[in-house]
Motif scaffolding. Structure first.
Motif, PDB file in Angstrom:
ATOM      1  N   GLU A  49       4.658  -7.825  -1.306  1.00 54.70           N
ATOM      2  CA  GLU A  49       3.826  -8.121  -0.419  1.00 54.70           C
ATOM      3  C   GLU A  49       2.900  -9.254  -0.447  1.00 54.70           C
ATOM      4  OE1 GLU A  49       1.206  -4.848  -0.341  1.00 54.70           O
ATOM      5  OE2 GLU A  49       2.551  -3.417   1.100  1.00 54.70           O
ATOM      6  N   ALA A  50       2.530  -9.796  -1.783  1.00 54.89           N
ATOM      7  CA  ALA A  50       2.096 -10.961  -2.201  1.00 54.89           C
ATOM      8  C   ALA A  50       2.624 -12.052  -1.981  1.00 54.89           C
ATOM      9  CB  ALA A  50       1.537 -10.939  -3.660  1.00 54.89           C
ATOM     10  N   LEU A  51       4.172 -12.065  -2.263  1.00 60.42           N
ATOM     11  CA  LEU A  51       5.037 -13.035  -1.793  1.00 60.42           C
ATOM     12  C   LEU A  51       5.328 -13.339  -0.494  1.00 60.42           C
ATOM     13  CD1 LEU A  51       7.749 -12.670  -4.712  1.00 60.42           C
ATOM     14  CD2 LEU A  51       5.888 -14.231  -4.880  1.00 60.42           C
ATOM     15  N   THR A  52       5.452 -12.195   0.227  1.00 62.93           N
ATOM     16  CA  THR A  52       5.528 -12.400   1.801  1.00 62.93           C
ATOM     17  C   THR A  52       4.245 -13.171   2.316  1.00 62.93           C
ATOM     18  OG1 THR A  52       7.001 -10.353   1.978  1.00 62.93           O
ATOM     19  CG2 THR A  52       5.754 -10.849   3.943  1.00 62.93           C
ATOM     20  N   GLY A  53       3.061 -12.916   1.793  1.00 60.90           N
ATOM     21  CA  GLY A  53       1.762 -13.340   2.311  1.00 60.90           C
ATOM     22  C   GLY A  53       1.775 -14.884   1.878  1.00 60.90           C
ATOM     23  N   LEU A  54       2.225 -15.197   0.711  1.00 55.87           N
ATOM     24  CA  LEU A  54       2.285 -16.751   0.617  1.00 55.87           C
ATOM     25  C   LEU A  54       3.304 -17.505   1.454  1.00 55.87           C
ATOM     26  CD1 LEU A  54       2.560 -16.440  -3.319  1.00 55.87           C
ATOM     27  CD2 LEU A  54       0.651 -17.112  -2.087  1.00 55.87           C
ATOM     28  N   ALA A  55       4.653 -16.855   1.853  1.00 52.85           N
ATOM     29  CA  ALA A  55       5.389 -17.232   2.760  1.00 52.85           C
ATOM     30  C   ALA A  55       4.907 -17.474   4.119  1.00 52.85           C
ATOM     31  CB  ALA A  55       6.761 -16.526   2.827  1.00 52.85           C
ATOM     32  N   ARG A  56       4.136 -16.602   4.669  1.00 54.35           N
ATOM     33  CA  ARG A  56       3.366 -16.705   5.838  1.00 54.35           C
ATOM     34  C   ARG A  56       2.520 -17.802   5.844  1.00 54.35           C
ATOM     35  NH1 ARG A  56       4.373 -12.422   9.298  1.00 54.35           N
ATOM     36  NH2 ARG A  56       5.210 -10.349   8.302  1.00 54.35           N
ATOM     37  N   GLU A  57       1.831 -17.984   4.863  1.00 59.09           N
ATOM     38  CA  GLU A  57       0.687 -18.966   4.651  1.00 59.09           C
ATOM     39  C   GLU A  57       1.179 -20.323   4.918  1.00 59.09           C
ATOM     40  OE1 GLU A  57      -1.176 -18.754   1.023  1.00 59.09           O
ATOM     41  OE2 GLU A  57      -2.356 -16.667   1.702  1.00 59.09           O
ATOM     42  N   ARG A  58       2.672 -20.603   4.303  1.00 57.89           N
ATOM     43  CA  ARG A  58       3.256 -21.937   4.409  1.00 57.89           C
ATOM     44  C   ARG A  58       4.221 -21.972   5.845  1.00 57.89           C
ATOM     45  NH1 ARG A  58       1.711 -20.563  -0.171  1.00 57.89           N
ATOM     46  NH2 ARG A  58       1.343 -21.918  -1.761  1.00 57.89           N
ATOM     47  N   GLY A  59       3.864 -20.850   6.454  1.00 60.16           N
ATOM     48  CA  GLY A  59       4.888 -21.178   7.773  1.00 60.16           C
ATOM     49  C   GLY A  59       6.299 -20.719   7.772  1.00 60.16           C
ATOM     50  N   TRP A  60       6.731 -20.056   6.496  1.00 56.26           N
ATOM     51  CA  TRP A  60       8.242 -19.912   6.477  1.00 56.26           C
ATOM     52  C   TRP A  60       8.356 -18.499   7.055  1.00 56.26           C
ATOM     53  CZ3 TRP A  60       7.633 -20.961   0.535  1.00 56.26           C
ATOM     54  CH2 TRP A  60       7.430 -22.211   0.325  1.00 56.26           C
ATOM     55  N   LEU A  61       9.334 -18.471   7.824  1.00 55.61           N
ATOM     56  CA  LEU A  61       9.284 -17.188   8.667  1.00 55.61           C
ATOM     57  C   LEU A  61      10.618 -16.327   8.391  1.00 55.61           C
ATOM     58  CD1 LEU A  61       8.778 -19.086  12.071  1.00 55.61           C
ATOM     59  CD2 LEU A  61       7.265 -17.901  10.619  1.00 55.61           C
ATOM     60  N   GLU A  62      11.319 -16.566   7.364  1.00 52.26           N
ATOM     61  CA  GLU A  62      12.574 -15.871   7.052  1.00 52.26           C
ATOM     62  C   GLU A  62      12.566 -15.792   5.347  1.00 52.26           C
ATOM     63  OE1 GLU A  62      16.869 -14.683   8.356  1.00 52.26           O
ATOM     64  OE2 GLU A  62      16.343 -16.585   8.542  1.00 52.26           O
ATOM     65  N   LEU A  63      12.688 -14.552   4.718  1.00 43.68           N
ATOM     66  CA  LEU A  63      12.862 -14.697   3.498  1.00 43.68           C
ATOM     67  C   LEU A  63      14.354 -14.201   3.094  1.00 43.68           C
ATOM     68  CD1 LEU A  63       9.493 -12.996   2.271  1.00 43.68           C
ATOM     69  CD2 LEU A  63      10.152 -15.597   2.237  1.00 43.68           C
ATOM     70  N   SER A  64      14.902 -14.416   1.875  1.00 38.54           N
ATOM     71  CA  SER A  64      16.153 -13.822   1.408  1.00 38.54           C
ATOM     72  C   SER A  64      16.038 -13.689   0.205  1.00 38.54           C
ATOM     73  CB  SER A  64      17.285 -15.070   1.530  1.00 38.54           C
ATOM     74  OG  SER A  64      17.138 -16.002   0.937  1.00 38.54           O
ATOM     75  N   LEU A  65      17.083 -12.819  -0.673  1.00 36.82           N
ATOM     76  CA  LEU A  65      17.027 -12.199  -1.720  1.00 36.82           C
ATOM     77  C   LEU A  65      18.393 -11.764  -2.038  1.00 36.82           C
ATOM     78  CD1 LEU A  65      16.792  -9.000  -1.898  1.00 36.82           C
ATOM     79  CD2 LEU A  65      14.498  -9.261  -1.510  1.00 36.82           C
TER      80      LEU A  65
END
Length: 322
Positions: free
Chosen positions: A111-127
């Motif tokens: 959740e914390a990493l997702t929040g950091l991604a949203r703050e930067r405008g990154w709209l998709e995550l992979s792993l």
């Protein structure tokens, strides 16, 4: 109340704590070669660290920015091979000490990493999920994409999550993952509109397990299942019918009765947490899903409610000797 905390940290100062957790999990526990635990991407990554109440590190994870290559020295790992092609930020090095697993640490870090991604405008995550952790990531909205592969002697599955709208669901594995996520993220109500409890989906171990966990959570939970055909899953002894028999006040079954409802071609799952999975053709897995679409989820739940009121209770299914 959590007995741990999660915070974003600077690699330059927190590196020793991050590596202490990662080495304990990857090197000593999983026998990953020490030279693969660290790579040249670490200084460029966003890191989060979980600590217990005494400040001792218990979990670590990182988010690799888009197009940052990873790998140890000249040896590129699976992430490095795709870094130049995949613009999605990549979550990795997710590690939680054994004594703290199953207590929400991994989810809090994600959740914390997702929040950091949203703050930067990154709209998709992979792993790349270890095979043993696929269900964990599925519960949090990550969908399997592509084939599994081996890395450091461990089987991995590529997974992705969109943060800005509906995701296309094209495979049985993706369908299983999204239904698992919808059950996990339901607050008190989950609505399932299905033709006949779709074999391959609602009998999947992951889905049955997620629905069992939801149904036994307590707090006024209801799982409502609308069937167009109750006889077929009854003959097949579908696992969810057994669950409904054991938890009859929580898992409720009805069969559509109105001819108009019987002609409805679609199927869907919607929860009260703002998520849905809609299939235009109810006999197929492909469709669309979004975990953060409260308007569309509410619309589907309201549609479900209207049909539910005129459907008949499946009292005959309560007597099954499953």
């Amino acid at each position: 109340m959590r007995d741990f905390s999660v915070e974003a940290v600077d690699y330059a100062s927190a590196g020793p704590d991050l590596h202490a957790v990662r080495e304990a999990v990857f090197v000593r526990e999983q026998a990953v070669p020490p030279e693969l635990e660290r790579d040249r991407a670490d200084p460029a990554c966003l890191h989060v660290l979980a600590r217990d109440v005494e400040g001792i590190p218990i979990g670590a994870a990182r988010l690799v920015p888009p197009f940052v290559a990873v790998g140890s020295g000249d040896e590129a790992d699976a992430e490095a091979m795709t870094a130049s092609l995949d613009p999605a930020p990549r979550i990795g090095r997710m590690a939680v000490l054994a004594a703290w697993r199953g207590r929400g640490v991994g989810e809090a870090m994600l959740e914390a990493l997702t929040g950091l991604a949203r703050e930067r405008g990154w709209l998709e995550l992979s792993l790349n999920a270890q095979a043993s952790a696929i269900t964990f990531y599925s519960r949090l909205g990550y969908l399997p994409v592509g084939a599994r592969f081996m890395e450091a002697g461990i089987e991995h599955q590529p997974m992705r999550r969109k943060l800005d709208g509906a995701s296309a669901i094209a495979t049985r594995d993706a369908a299983v993952a999204i239904v698992t996520a919808l059950a996990h993220r339901a607050h008190r109500r989950l609505c399932i509109y299905t033709r006949a409890l779709d074999p391959g989906l609602f009998d999947a171990i992951e889905v049955v397990g997620a629905l069992r966990s939801l149904a036994t959570r307590g707090g006024g939970i209801e799982v409502r299942i609308l069937l167009q055909d109750a006889a077929t899953p009854q003959r097949a002894h579908a696992p969810l019918l057994g669950l409904a028999q054991r938890l009859s006040s929580v898992v409720l079954l009805r069969e559509v009765d109105d001819p108009v409802d019987r002609a409805y071609a679609s199927a869907f799952v919607a929860n009260d947490g703002g998520g849905y999975y809609f299939r235009g053709l109810g006999h197929r897995f492909d469709g669309e899903a979004d975990l953060d679409a409260p308007g569309r989820a509410r619309q589907l739940r309201e549609e479900f409610g209207r049909v539910w009121e005129r459907a008949r209770p499946c009292s005959e299914l309560r007597a099954l000797g499953l």
